[in-house]
Design a protein around this motif. Structure first.
Motif, PDB file in Angstrom:
ATOM      1  N   PRO A  83       0.812  -1.234   0.000  1.00 34.17           N
ATOM      2  CA  PRO A  83       0.000   0.000   0.000  1.00 34.17           C
ATOM      3  C   PRO A  83       0.837   1.272   0.000  1.00 34.17           C
ATOM      4  CG  PRO A  83      -0.199  -1.211   2.095  1.00 34.17           C
ATOM      5  CD  PRO A  83       0.531  -2.091   1.152  1.00 34.17           C
ATOM      6  N   THR A  84       2.146   1.152   0.222  1.00 39.41           N
ATOM      7  CA  THR A  84       3.018   2.333   0.181  1.00 39.41           C
ATOM      8  C   THR A  84       3.700   2.498  -1.176  1.00 39.41           C
ATOM      9  OG1 THR A  84       4.674   0.902   1.214  1.00 39.41           O
ATOM     10  CG2 THR A  84       3.508   2.438   2.662  1.00 39.41           C
ATOM     11  N   ASP A  85       3.364   1.642  -2.137  1.00 39.61           N
ATOM     12  CA  ASP A  85       3.971   1.706  -3.476  1.00 39.61           C
ATOM     13  C   ASP A  85       3.333   2.772  -4.360  1.00 39.61           C
ATOM     14  OD1 ASP A  85       5.490  -0.499  -2.828  1.00 39.61           O
ATOM     15  OD2 ASP A  85       4.439  -1.894  -4.165  1.00 39.61           O
ATOM     16  N   ALA A  86       4.088   3.198  -5.356  1.00 38.70           N
ATOM     17  CA  ALA A  86       3.514   3.915  -6.500  1.00 38.70           C
ATOM     18  C   ALA A  86       4.032   3.241  -7.764  1.00 38.70           C
ATOM     19  CB  ALA A  86       3.920   5.381  -6.483  1.00 38.70           C
ATOM     20  N   GLU A 145       1.411   6.716 -12.220  1.00 40.40           N
ATOM     21  CA  GLU A 145       0.248   6.083 -12.880  1.00 40.40           C
ATOM     22  C   GLU A 145      -0.761   5.573 -11.866  1.00 40.40           C
ATOM     23  OE1 GLU A 145       1.191   3.214 -15.984  1.00 40.40           O
ATOM     24  OE2 GLU A 145       0.873   5.013 -17.229  1.00 40.40           O
ATOM     25  N   ALA A 146      -0.262   5.095 -10.725  1.00 42.92           N
ATOM     26  CA  ALA A 146      -1.167   4.551  -9.708  1.00 42.92           C
ATOM     27  C   ALA A 146      -0.460   4.610  -8.369  1.00 42.92           C
ATOM     28  CB  ALA A 146      -1.523   3.097 -10.045  1.00 42.92           C
ATOM     29  N   VAL A 147      -1.225   4.666  -7.304  1.00 44.44           N
ATOM     30  CA  VAL A 147      -0.622   4.676  -5.964  1.00 44.44           C
ATOM     31  C   VAL A 147      -1.344   3.666  -5.075  1.00 44.44           C
ATOM     32  CG1 VAL A 147       0.151   7.081  -6.069  1.00 44.44           C
ATOM     33  CG2 VAL A 147      -2.121   6.537  -5.144  1.00 44.44           C
ATOM     34  N   GLY A 148      -0.621   3.122  -4.091  1.00 46.75           N
ATOM     35  CA  GLY A 148      -1.202   2.226  -3.108  1.00 46.75           C
ATOM     36  C   GLY A 148      -2.080   2.997  -2.128  1.00 46.75           C
ATOM     37  N   ALA A 149      -2.819   2.244  -1.341  1.00 45.07           N
ATOM     38  CA  ALA A 149      -3.842   2.845  -0.473  1.00 45.07           C
ATOM     39  C   ALA A 149      -3.256   3.770   0.589  1.00 45.07           C
ATOM     40  CB  ALA A 149      -4.650   1.733   0.196  1.00 45.07           C
ATOM     41  N   ARG A 166       0.096   9.113   0.575  1.00 42.48           N
ATOM     42  CA  ARG A 166      -0.656  10.315   0.940  1.00 42.48           C
ATOM     43  C   ARG A 166      -0.284  11.547   0.115  1.00 42.48           C
ATOM     44  NH1 ARG A 166       1.657  11.692   4.893  1.00 42.48           N
ATOM     45  NH2 ARG A 166       3.202  10.045   4.829  1.00 42.48           N
ATOM     46  N   THR A 167       0.946  11.598  -0.385  1.00 47.33           N
ATOM     47  CA  THR A 167       1.412  12.854  -0.982  1.00 47.33           C
ATOM     48  C   THR A 167       1.394  12.843  -2.510  1.00 47.33           C
ATOM     49  OG1 THR A 167       3.707  12.096  -0.984  1.00 47.33           O
ATOM     50  CG2 THR A 167       2.949  13.259   0.981  1.00 47.33           C
ATOM     51  N   LEU A 168       1.058  11.724  -3.101  1.00 45.85           N
ATOM     52  CA  LEU A 168       1.137  11.609  -4.562  1.00 45.85           C
ATOM     53  C   LEU A 168      -0.182  11.122  -5.129  1.00 45.85           C
ATOM     54  CD1 LEU A 168       4.550   9.721  -4.534  1.00 45.85           C
ATOM     55  CD2 LEU A 168       4.240  12.084  -5.317  1.00 45.85           C
ATOM     56  N   ARG A 169      -0.466  11.589  -6.359  1.00 39.66           N
ATOM     57  CA  ARG A 169      -1.667  11.129  -7.066  1.00 39.66           C
ATOM     58  C   ARG A 169      -1.319  10.801  -8.508  1.00 39.66           C
ATOM     59  NH1 ARG A 169      -6.118  15.687  -6.201  1.00 39.66           N
ATOM     60  NH2 ARG A 169      -4.477  16.727  -7.400  1.00 39.66           N
ATOM     61  N   PRO A 170      -2.094   9.948  -9.142  1.00 39.03           N
ATOM     62  CA  PRO A 170      -1.847   9.691 -10.563  1.00 39.03           C
ATOM     63  C   PRO A 170      -1.798  11.009 -11.333  1.00 39.03           C
ATOM     64  CG  PRO A 170      -3.431   8.111  -9.735  1.00 39.03           C
ATOM     65  CD  PRO A 170      -3.185   9.094  -8.618  1.00 39.03           C
ATOM     66  N   GLY A 171      -0.853  11.101 -12.244  1.00 43.11           N
ATOM     67  CA  GLY A 171      -0.675  12.314 -13.026  1.00 43.11           C
ATOM     68  C   GLY A 171       0.435  13.210 -12.512  1.00 43.11           C
ATOM     69  N   ARG A 190       7.994   0.103 -10.420  1.00 40.37           N
ATOM     70  CA  ARG A 190       7.321   0.073  -9.116  1.00 40.37           C
ATOM     71  C   ARG A 190       8.220   0.807  -8.122  1.00 40.37           C
ATOM     72  NH1 ARG A 190       8.393  -4.008  -4.620  1.00 40.37           N
ATOM     73  NH2 ARG A 190       7.206  -2.986  -2.964  1.00 40.37           N
ATOM     74  N   VAL A 191       7.664   1.793  -7.424  1.00 41.21           N
ATOM     75  CA  VAL A 191       8.429   2.577  -6.455  1.00 41.21           C
ATOM     76  C   VAL A 191       7.969   2.223  -5.044  1.00 41.21           C
ATOM     77  CG1 VAL A 191       9.014   4.890  -5.638  1.00 41.21           C
ATOM     78  CG2 VAL A 191       8.707   4.466  -8.092  1.00 41.21           C
ATOM     79  N   PRO A 192       8.800   1.526  -4.274  1.00 42.94           N
ATOM     80  CA  PRO A 192       8.449   1.282  -2.872  1.00 42.94           C
ATOM     81  C   PRO A 192       8.552   2.574  -2.057  1.00 42.94           C
ATOM     82  CG  PRO A 192      10.217  -0.188  -3.633  1.00 42.94           C
ATOM     83  CD  PRO A 192      10.073   0.908  -4.631  1.00 42.94           C
ATOM     84  N   LEU A 193       7.858   2.620  -0.941  1.00 43.57           N
ATOM     85  CA  LEU A 193       7.948   3.779  -0.020  1.00 43.57           C
ATOM     86  C   LEU A 193       7.813   5.089  -0.794  1.00 43.57           C
ATOM     87  CD1 LEU A 193      10.970   2.407   2.053  1.00 43.57           C
ATOM     88  CD2 LEU A 193       8.565   2.412   2.765  1.00 43.57           C
ATOM     89  N   ALA A 194       6.747   5.170  -1.595  1.00 41.59           N
ATOM     90  CA  ALA A 194       6.640   6.263  -2.571  1.00 41.59           C
ATOM     91  C   ALA A 194       6.619   7.642  -1.913  1.00 41.59           C
ATOM     92  CB  ALA A 194       5.394   6.067  -3.428  1.00 41.59           C
ATOM     93  N   ASP A 195       5.922   7.772  -0.780  1.00 37.28           N
ATOM     94  CA  ASP A 195       5.870   9.099  -0.140  1.00 37.28           C
ATOM     95  C   ASP A 195       7.256   9.583   0.261  1.00 37.28           C
ATOM     96  OD1 ASP A 195       3.144   9.864  -0.143  1.00 37.28           O
ATOM     97  OD2 ASP A 195       2.706   8.515   1.535  1.00 37.28           O
ATOM     98  N   GLY A 196       8.066   8.681   0.772  1.00 31.39           N
ATOM     99  CA  GLY A 196       9.392   9.069   1.238  1.00 31.39           C
ATOM    100  C   GLY A 196      10.382   9.224   0.108  1.00 31.39           C
ATOM    101  N   THR A 197      10.152   8.487  -0.980  1.00 36.23           N
ATOM    102  CA  THR A 197      11.161   8.423  -2.038  1.00 36.23           C
ATOM    103  C   THR A 197      11.010   9.525  -3.093  1.00 36.23           C
ATOM    104  OG1 THR A 197      11.316   6.030  -1.735  1.00 36.23           O
ATOM    105  CG2 THR A 197      12.152   6.920  -3.823  1.00 36.23           C
TER     106      THR A 197
END
Lengths: 349, 349
Positions: free
Chosen positions: A25-28, A66-70, A73-78, A125-132
């Motif tokens: 759920p933290t992936d993007a 393109e997509a984010v896990g549940a 919090r800081t990222l959205r598609p686009g 696939r980006v793990p820990l998307a908010d932090g990364t």
């Protein structure tokens, strides 16, 4: 999708690979707009033992979410994003201290232990998307190529050159010597200039590159190496440089750094060391009270700070890209960098 | 006069020697009030090849000016002075920058090239007296022994411990590990405490010394060495110490420093390295962005700053002296320190 794999020294192939998916759920998921080949990719290109499995490649990319896990919090598609070369949680002690390369939850691209493949691909696939990831408002896939190139340098080489200068303590009036005329060395020149260095000696012997170095801020170029190069820099700087930024990683560059640094000065290394032991005793670092610092740059800590001058065109670090290849031509990009026909190769999916 | 000479490993003798004289107009002659034996004197005591000529010994002393050359401006006969372990001109670039150990005109005691003999003697010729010596008003040869001992530590060991802490960047709240329970290590503890360190772990296994370390400010003592010692410190500090002060100089102490330092932290060395090469690559310093700093302490730069708290009794660094010998008994002082029966030996002429 298409993605780049290395199967051994000199053996880079672009193949069909499964499309990445959200796994945690933290992936993007990021569709790659631009990626590139790094000088450090050439180390395995020279030495990797043959393997059937292959490793994915690439640790520098920019792209569109393109997509984010549940739990993201800081990222959205686009959203347009820059991906630093280290994956980081953003919340641990080290991330909070701006040392994301030591994140206790993170890792690096192409490391199966964190399940992150490489950026020389169509999507990642980006793990820990908010932090990364770092979001860049106002930029799209259609933004002009020069700006995209400059944004891409914030994934690694610009932030790495900046880290060298920051750790070296460069400030107004400092005399700096930069060892290495690769992309990191040239952007260490730019960074030292931005931080106010007065004299910037660039040690490098590739004309095209050192000319760019002068445009980015180098005041002097020393093409000689070894003892001759050391003597030239010591002469130019009246006995040695207060700060030395080492952007190569091979042992002769370390020896050169020790040779040109002034007593009481600093050697700041960002070239990944291709050695483990080196002189640090009375005759090298200890006697003259020389400080040795540096390491893998926590570029994540610097992107927000460096971004405004990139966006408004004050600086143009993307000039280090002197060749662009399509994703399917990535192997030719490696070959061109290896042959030093290209300084740094950008990859368009 | 009587003076101490070393003729080879384990062979220290006190002999009649010519009285020193003023040789240059920048010289002073100092009658020695107290000198001492340094942990670093034990290195030649272990390894010096036999020689007929012998070397004078001692690089820490306090005393009274007996005569000055024509160009000496800041000192007069009768002045009480502290002699730092480095001879320095006071006017070159490095002296002005507070790095007197790199003075371009200076040198060290017992070095024939600058013509300066050692302090374990009745009197000493001091080259570059204005730059080298620090006058201490209000103190005489009859000042009480405890204060004389503390003043004597400003010649080397206190300033060296202070240098370790300063170069390590110790400030309020820092977590510090000190490696070594010799005089320098113990005064590095005191220095770290003075600079506001919150946690000070002392690695040492000599009960009497580590107990003194606790009185000087250590919050924890780790007696284990090697991997066990590293694990203990990492456990105590929740993953490593921000600052490590290395006050030994042998390779195992370096390895211990690398083992206990926290990512992004600093190893500050003041123990004279008995090695030249050491690990500095990805697996030691580079990967975790650890900074390696330190060197011979420019104690001359610190004496004025440290003096007031010594004079008013706020600190008592002279507690590291646990034995006093007469000049003729200096060889016994070496033997006692070598056998670790004494922590640091003071010599009275």
């Amino acid at each position: 999708m298409r993605a780049t794999f290395m199967f051994g020294a000199g053996d880079v192939r672009v193949l069909d690979a499964p499309d990445p998916t959200i796994q945690l759920p933290t992936d993007a998921l990021v569709r790659v707009t631009r990626s590139c080949v790094c000088g450090s990719d050439l180390h395995p290109y020279h030495s990797m033992p043959p393997t059937d499995a292959g490793s994915t490649m690439g640790h520098e990319f920019i792209g569109v979410v393109e997509a984010v896990g549940a739990d993201v919090r800081t990222l959205r598609p686009g959203d347009f994003v820059i991906a630093p070369f280290a994956i980081s949680c953003g919340v641990c002690e080290f991330c909070r201290a701006g040392l994301q390369t030591s994140c206790v939850n993170g890792g690096f691209w192409n490391d199966p232990s964190i399940g992150a493949a490489g950026g020389q691909a169509e999507a990642v696939r980006v793990p820990l998307a908010d932090g990364t990831l770092v979001k860049v408002p106002g930029v799209t896939e259609d933004t002009d190529d020069a700006l995209l190139g400059s944004l891409l340098t914030l994934s690694d080489v610009y932030g790495t050159g900046w880290h060298a200068a920051v750790k070296g303590g460069v400030s107004a009036g400092t005399s700096v010597t930069v060892i290495g005329d690769g992309a990191v060395g040239l952007l260490a020149v730019l960074s030292a200039k931005q931080l106010g260095a007065e004299r910037i000696v660039l040690m490098g012997r590739h004309d095209v590159r050192t000319r760019l170095g002068v445009e980015l801020g180098a005041t002097d170029v020393v093409a000689e190496r070894g003892d001759e190069g050391i003597a030239a820099v010591r002469d130019l700087t009246g006995g040695g440089s207060q700060v030395v930024l080492e952007a190569v990683g091979h042992m002769p560059a370390y020896d050169q750094a020790v040779g040109v640094v002034r007593p009481g000065g600093v050697i700041s290394r960002v070239g990944v060391p291709q050695y483990e032991d080196a002189p640090v005793g009375f005759g090298s670092l200890f006697g003259p009270n020389v400080t040795l610092t540096g390491g893998p740059a926590p570029v994540r800590a610097y992107i927000e700070q460096l971004l405004p001058a990139v966006l408004d065109g004050t600086v143009d670090p993307g000039r280090v890209f002197d060749r662009t290849v399509s994703l399917d031509d990535t192997p030719a990009g490696y070959a061109a960098m290896d042959a030093r026909e290209a300084l740094k190769v950008m990859v368009t999916p």
